[in-house]
Design a protein around this motif. Structure first.
Motif, mmCIF file in Angstrom:
data_model
loop_
_atom_site.group_PDB
_atom_site.id
_atom_site.type_symbol
_atom_site.label_atom_id
_atom_site.label_comp_id
_atom_site.label_asym_id
_atom_site.label_seq_id
_atom_site.Cartn_x
_atom_site.Cartn_y
_atom_site.Cartn_z
ATOM 1 N N GLY A 157 0.810 -1.213 0.000
ATOM 2 C CA GLY A 157 0.000 0.000 0.000
ATOM 3 C C GLY A 157 0.842 1.261 0.000
ATOM 4 O O GLY A 157 0.540 2.223 -0.706
ATOM 5 N N ALA A 214 -5.950 -0.118 -1.011
ATOM 6 C CA ALA A 214 -4.592 -0.078 -1.549
ATOM 7 C C ALA A 214 -4.377 -1.096 -2.659
ATOM 8 O O ALA A 214 -4.831 -2.242 -2.573
ATOM 9 N N GLN A 243 -8.108 2.620 -5.356
ATOM 10 C CA GLN A 243 -7.203 3.198 -4.365
ATOM 11 C C GLN A 243 -7.362 4.715 -4.279
ATOM 12 O O GLN A 243 -7.411 5.409 -5.295
#
Length: 274
Positions: A139, A217, A222
């Motif tokens: 992430g 993520a 995202q």
């Protein structure tokens, strides 16, 4: 796409024997981040017991006719208990199936894989652990923030944002956590991050320290929200889980290293270099 392969795996990869359980990390979302061992497991498994955050494209890599059993646990929604999941794994394995327990991220990083492994040991079921790429690593990378950088930090701490009771962890030495590493990465902390931010400041982190929330993520959904520790409580209210929270100097590197956000611009320049 369906992953097609014989039951005999490629040279050098292990055979998934009947009666075994493989605890496999699927990574944080992007199907490209699952390991080759994970793909090998999907190709051979008879039954896949999978979590809520496993991308459906990863499930599509399974061999045809493999049984899929959803075992996702999501906050505030009806979910199977951890005990019932572990008992199901034992039951399936003792029935002679190749059982793939597919978990988001890494099974041993806040994934309760250790609990499931201990249940298998107690029941005499053989198992294998296949590590996965955890969200704190992937992430941050997909958001343009190295988890470590020589000019910013020589240590990083991973922390869960809630305890077994669902509240802010009360068994942590918050002074040690706050000051033990320049970079802190929190899992499952959105609900309580206002209180966590207060604790961090009470223990010495500056109010203007950079913070980033990375939601969903490594997926197409995202979203990254950057703020400071003193405004993080308000920003957290706008963030939808799943998300990690990054606190520390590496957040500033996103301004230069947001490769995902710049990808379209770079592709356009490559297509029209003039």
């Amino acid at each position: 796409m369906t992953w097609q392969t014989n039951i005999v795996p490629p040279k050098g990869l292990p055979v998934f024997e009947p009666g075994w359980v493989w605890l496999v990390g699927a990574g944080p979302g992007d199907p490209g981040l699952i390991t080759l061992h994970g793909v090998n497991a999907l190709a051979q498994a008879d039954v896949i017991v999978y979590d809520a955050l496993v991308d459906t494209r990863i499930l599509d890599m399974a061999k045809p006719h493999a049984e899929r059993i959803f075992a996702g646990k999501r906050g505030g929604k009806p979910s199977p208990t951890q005990t019932s999941i572990s008992e199901r794994l034992v039951e399936l394995a003792k029935a002679g199936h190749r059982v793939l327990r597919l978990k988001g991220g890494d099974p041993f990083v806040f994934g309760r894989g250790g609990e499931e492994a201990l249940a298998l040991v107690g029941a005499g079921v053989p198992f294998r652990v296949v590590p996965g790429v955890t969200a704190a690593i992937a992430g941050t990378a997909y958001a343009g923030m190295p988890a470590t950088h020589r000019d910013a930090n020589s240590a990083v701490t991973f922390i869960t944002g809630h305890s077994m009771t669902g509240e802010v962890p009360d068994n942590l030495n918050w002074d040690a956590v706050t000051n033990g590493a320049p970079v802190l990465i929190f899992y499952m902390a959105i609900k309580h991050f206002g209180r966590i931010a207060e604790k961090l400041q009470e223990c010495g982190r500056p109010a203007d320290e950079p913070v980033a929330f990375v939601a969903s993520a490594t997926t197409a959904d995202q979203k990254v929200h950057v703020c400071t520790l003193d405004t993080a409580a308000e920003v957290a209210k706008k963030v939808s889980p799943p998300a990690i929270v990054v606190v520390g100097p590496v957040v500033k590197l996103r301004e230069q290293l947001d490769w995902l956000g710049k990808a379209a611009e770079w592709q356009a320049k490559a297509a029209d270099p003039v």
